[in-house]
Design a protein around this motif. Structure first.
Motif, PDB file in Angstrom:
ATOM      1  N   VAL A 507     -45.547 -22.828  -0.069  1.00  0.00           N
ATOM      2  CA  VAL A 507     -45.976 -24.175   0.288  1.00  0.00           C
ATOM      3  C   VAL A 507     -47.073 -24.093   1.339  1.00  0.00           C
ATOM      4  CG1 VAL A 507     -45.232 -26.423   1.154  1.00  0.00           C
ATOM      5  CG2 VAL A 507     -43.641 -25.015  -0.166  1.00  0.00           C
ATOM      6  N   THR A 508     -48.204 -24.732   1.052  1.00  0.00           N
ATOM      7  CA  THR A 508     -49.286 -24.902   2.018  1.00  0.00           C
ATOM      8  C   THR A 508     -49.662 -26.375   2.040  1.00  0.00           C
ATOM      9  OG1 THR A 508     -51.103 -24.607   0.434  1.00  0.00           O
ATOM     10  CG2 THR A 508     -50.160 -22.602   1.436  1.00  0.00           C
ATOM     11  N   ALA A 509     -50.554 -26.747   2.918  1.00  0.00           N
ATOM     12  CA  ALA A 509     -50.982 -28.145   2.971  1.00  0.00           C
ATOM     13  C   ALA A 509     -51.652 -28.578   1.669  1.00  0.00           C
ATOM     14  CB  ALA A 509     -51.930 -28.353   4.151  1.00  0.00           C
ATOM     15  N   GLU A 510     -52.256 -27.631   0.970  1.00  0.00           N
ATOM     16  CA  GLU A 510     -53.004 -27.971  -0.239  1.00  0.00           C
ATOM     17  C   GLU A 510     -52.139 -28.060  -1.490  1.00  0.00           C
ATOM     18  OE1 GLU A 510     -53.911 -25.399   1.836  1.00  0.00           O
ATOM     19  OE2 GLU A 510     -55.301 -26.739   2.913  1.00  0.00           O
ATOM     20  N   ARG A 511     -51.038 -27.264  -1.558  1.00  0.00           N
ATOM     21  CA  ARG A 511     -50.257 -27.238  -2.803  1.00  0.00           C
ATOM     22  C   ARG A 511     -48.896 -26.585  -2.579  1.00  0.00           C
ATOM     23  NH1 ARG A 511     -49.267 -22.631  -1.959  1.00  0.00           N
ATOM     24  NH2 ARG A 511     -50.642 -20.822  -2.195  1.00  0.00           N
ATOM     25  N   SER A 512     -47.994 -26.879  -3.509  1.00  0.00           N
ATOM     26  CA  SER A 512     -46.711 -26.173  -3.594  1.00  0.00           C
ATOM     27  C   SER A 512     -46.711 -25.414  -4.915  1.00  0.00           C
ATOM     28  CB  SER A 512     -45.532 -27.148  -3.550  1.00  0.00           C
ATOM     29  OG  SER A 512     -45.369 -27.693  -2.269  1.00  0.00           O
ATOM     30  N   GLN A 513     -46.497 -24.102  -4.840  1.00  0.00           N
ATOM     31  CA  GLN A 513     -46.579 -23.263  -6.035  1.00  0.00           C
ATOM     32  C   GLN A 513     -45.303 -22.471  -6.213  1.00  0.00           C
ATOM     33  OE1 GLN A 513     -50.230 -21.150  -6.865  1.00  0.00           O
ATOM     34  NE2 GLN A 513     -49.128 -19.316  -7.542  1.00  0.00           N
ATOM     35  N   MET A 514     -44.763 -22.508  -7.438  1.00  0.00           N
ATOM     36  CA  MET A 514     -43.607 -21.697  -7.784  1.00  0.00           C
ATOM     37  C   MET A 514     -44.052 -20.535  -8.658  1.00  0.00           C
ATOM     38  SD  MET A 514     -40.275 -21.290  -7.457  1.00  0.00           S
ATOM     39  CE  MET A 514     -39.315 -22.802  -7.274  1.00  0.00           C
ATOM     40  N   ASP A 515     -43.779 -19.330  -8.192  1.00  0.00           N
ATOM     41  CA  ASP A 515     -44.012 -18.124  -8.978  1.00  0.00           C
ATOM     42  C   ASP A 515     -42.681 -17.695  -9.585  1.00  0.00           C
ATOM     43  OD1 ASP A 515     -46.651 -18.121  -8.050  1.00  0.00           O
ATOM     44  OD2 ASP A 515     -46.144 -16.855  -6.331  1.00  0.00           O
ATOM     45  N   TYR A 516     -42.654 -17.520 -10.887  1.00  0.00           N
ATOM     46  CA  TYR A 516     -41.434 -17.165 -11.612  1.00  0.00           C
ATOM     47  C   TYR A 516     -41.438 -15.668 -11.918  1.00  0.00           C
ATOM     48  CZ  TYR A 516     -40.946 -22.220 -12.419  1.00  0.00           C
ATOM     49  OH  TYR A 516     -40.818 -23.582 -12.272  1.00  0.00           O
ATOM     50  N   ASP A 548     -53.015 -19.155 -12.208  1.00  0.00           N
ATOM     51  CA  ASP A 548     -53.280 -17.936 -12.973  1.00  0.00           C
ATOM     52  C   ASP A 548     -52.763 -16.666 -12.315  1.00  0.00           C
ATOM     53  OD1 ASP A 548     -55.054 -17.713 -10.892  1.00  0.00           O
ATOM     54  OD2 ASP A 548     -56.861 -17.682 -12.120  1.00  0.00           O
ATOM     55  N   ARG A 549     -52.199 -16.792 -11.114  1.00  0.00           N
ATOM     56  CA  ARG A 549     -51.667 -15.594 -10.449  1.00  0.00           C
ATOM     57  C   ARG A 549     -50.636 -16.016  -9.410  1.00  0.00           C
ATOM     58  NH1 ARG A 549     -56.908 -16.044  -8.565  1.00  0.00           N
ATOM     59  NH2 ARG A 549     -57.594 -14.440 -10.025  1.00  0.00           N
ATOM     60  N   PRO A 550     -49.720 -15.110  -9.053  1.00  0.00           N
ATOM     61  CA  PRO A 550     -48.771 -15.413  -7.987  1.00  0.00           C
ATOM     62  C   PRO A 550     -49.460 -15.386  -6.633  1.00  0.00           C
ATOM     63  CG  PRO A 550     -48.494 -13.149  -8.700  1.00  0.00           C
ATOM     64  CD  PRO A 550     -49.510 -13.765  -9.632  1.00  0.00           C
TER      65      PRO A 550
END
Length: 552
Positions: A507-516, A548-550
């Motif tokens: 989690v950053t101010a710009e986005r929340s990203q889930m890497d599976y 496109d990448r973790p």
């Protein structure tokens, strides 16, 4: 059930106040005169056989946990063994040359010889090391980390995310791979930390990888304690707890399958006693054995904050829910039925609306996104319906999840839309599959109705998925089912029905990203792990897009 215990006198470094609350889930431990009992415990060489753990980090503190075995006969659930003094230390370095807090508590059979210490007076956003001592025996050391201060701007926060770890279904290699990472702030465990079944009940005996204890279905307090104790002998689970603080909620299998407020699908009144007694035993053992603070009404719904970046709202979706409807009786839309209970739903709504954090993360043990099955072959419909909690006749209502309690969901999502609550991300376990979803305000008119939130669902650590249930190779039957589900549910952007593994949420101010991430073979203790996919939600969008990448 009491959630706090009296303060215990401790020592700490100058200019710092350390408050310690020594744990038991149900009763305070009065000061004990150890005398000959302590001498007996020392003669028996106390041991720390179940590892160490920390949890529920705060800016100024963290909860520490261990279990001491004072004598060989004092096994979990036995009620045997003398009261034993356990000292603890927290240090600013791995060598323990910079002790910042220390104290002593007494472990006894009243709490199954578990120890919980709520340490305060620590520095925000700081890593610490901790250990315990009983007699001449020193426990393994654990590492933990405090969170950023409430009003502090932080660049990011990163969680390992897991759920559904059935001992008999395989090995916990997913935990080992998360333990090896040095970039995580905490582990989020979304439920089904243990399973209650008898040996060979799930999966069938011929598919059991390793036998748990006790062999029978767990019902009593001694049973639940024994099962928790068995789980915490796993080396990979011990490594996970020693490496990172854990933030956990429960789902049904910490109690019994399809649990609700007054019963469970896997509970027979009379033959297995009263549900209230069984649920109380399960909760007591859970709070004894888990690094979790008992919260409102003695449950696990609570809120943690990670600076100005994220509020984490954690739900209890078993203690207050109405019974699941059955096919042909009741209605999923009945406003008198509830998943959350009135008080918890009001608490969640208020917390989301009042939050000034950039991201509102919600830990939910069951999926909030609606699911319709569409057209599936009969041989796939039945096992998939079982995983999703759907009536196996094919009615598209997910009765054990938010689909079975649509009035609560409608109220919550309407609240998010009406109050213009931004950046809500649901984090979910339970169904042994990985999903990346947009959460529609109204599924019938999606995408026109818009979305109220997004949802990332992580797959199981070991519990059976679709291909496991069908006993077919991966990427065979699941590909057909995945295609059918996505075609009937446009808000589902991705799903994987046959992998096991874990997620990493960045989690950053710009986005929340889930890497599976997926493990190579849950039946192998040395299974490898590999990145599979990544999805993210950009700030302000309520949309899911592929990355496109973790992140690491």
């Amino acid at each position: 059930m009491t959630s706090h215990l009296p303060s215990v006198t401790t020592t700490a470094t100058p200019r710092r106040r350390t408050v310690v609350l020594a744990a038991a889930a149900t009763a305070a431990l009065a000061p004990l005169a150890l005398g000959s009992t302590a001498a007996h415990a020392a003669d028996a060489a106390p041991a720390f056989l179940h590892g160490v753990a920390s949890g529920d980090p705060l800016p100024d503190g963290v909860l520490l946990w261990t279990r001491v075995t004072p004598t060989p006969e004092a096994v979990p659930g036995s009620g045997a063994g003398p009261a034993t003094q356990v000292t603890w230390e927290v240090a600013g370095d791995k060598a323990f040359s910079q002790i910042v807090a220390r104290g002593a508590v007494t472990a006894s059979a009243a709490t199954d010889h578990t120890v919980k210490v709520d340490v305060r007076g620590l520095r925000p956003q700081t890593s610490y090391w901790y250990r315990f001592t009983a007699g001449a025996t020193v426990s393994p050391a654990g590492r933990t980390r405090t969170t950023a201060g409430r009003d502090v701007t932080t660049a990011g926060v990163r969680f390992g995310v897991v759920s559904c770890a059935n001992w008999e279904s395989g090995y916990f290699s997913a935990y080992r791979h998360l333990a090896a990472r040095t970039d995580l702030d905490a582990i989020l465990h979304l439920g089904d930390y243990i399973y209650e079944y008898q040996s060979g009940g799930y999966p069938e005996a011929k598919y059991v990888v390793r036998a748990h204890e006790p062999k029978h279905e767990i019902v009593s307090l001694a049973d639940y304690r024994t099962r928790h104790g068995k789980y915490k002998t796993d080396g990979d689970l011990q490594a996970l707890h020693a490496a990172h603080p854990v933030v956990a909620i429960w789902d049904d299998h910490e109690f019994a399958d399809d649990a609700w407020s007054d019963g469970a699908g896997n509970h027979t009144p009379g033959a297995e006693g009263e549900w209230a007694a069984r649920a109380a035993a399960a909760k007591q053992a859970y709070f004894e054995w888990m690094p979790v603070r008992a919260s409102i009404a003695g449950t696990v719904y609570r809120r943690l904050r990670f600076g100005t970046l994220a509020d984490l709202h954690l739900l209890d979706l078993r203690s207050f829910r109405s019974q699941q409807v059955k096919v042909g009786s009741g209605s999923v839309d009945d406003p008198e039925r509830t998943l959350t209970g009135r008080a918890q739903l009001d608490w969640l709504k208020a917390g989301l609306a009042e939050s000034d954090a950039t991201w509102k993360l919600v830990g939910t043990s069951v999926m909030i996104s609606p699911v319709a099955l569409g057209s599936l072959p009969a041989h796939l419909l039945q096992p998939l319906a079982k995983l999703l909690g759907l009536p196996q006749g094919g009615i598209a209502a997910n009765v054990d999840q938010w689909d079975g309690y649509t009035d609560d969901r409608k109220e919550l999502l309407g609240h998010l839309k009406d109050r213009n609550v931004r950046n809500t991300v649901f984090l979910t376990g339970d169904i042994h599959m990985a999903w990346a979803n947009e959460v529609p305000v109204n599924m019938a008119t999606y995408p026109g109705s818009g979305t109220a939130a997004t949802e990332f669902v992580v797959t199981s650590v070991t519990s059976d998925n679709l291909d496991d249930m069908l006993h077919v190779p991966a990427d065979t039957a699941s590909l057909v089912a995945e295609s059918a589900v996505k075609s009937a549910n446009w808000h589902v952007k991705w799903l994987d029905m046959d992998a096991h593994g874990y997620g990493v949420l960045d989690v950053t101010a710009e986005r929340s990203q889930m890497d599976y991430y997926v493990v190579s073979d849950k039946r192998r203790q040395d299974a490898s792990a590999a990145w599979a996919r990544s999805y993210r939600t950009l700030n302000g969008t309520h949309k899911v897009e592929r990355a496109d990448r973790p992140v690491h």
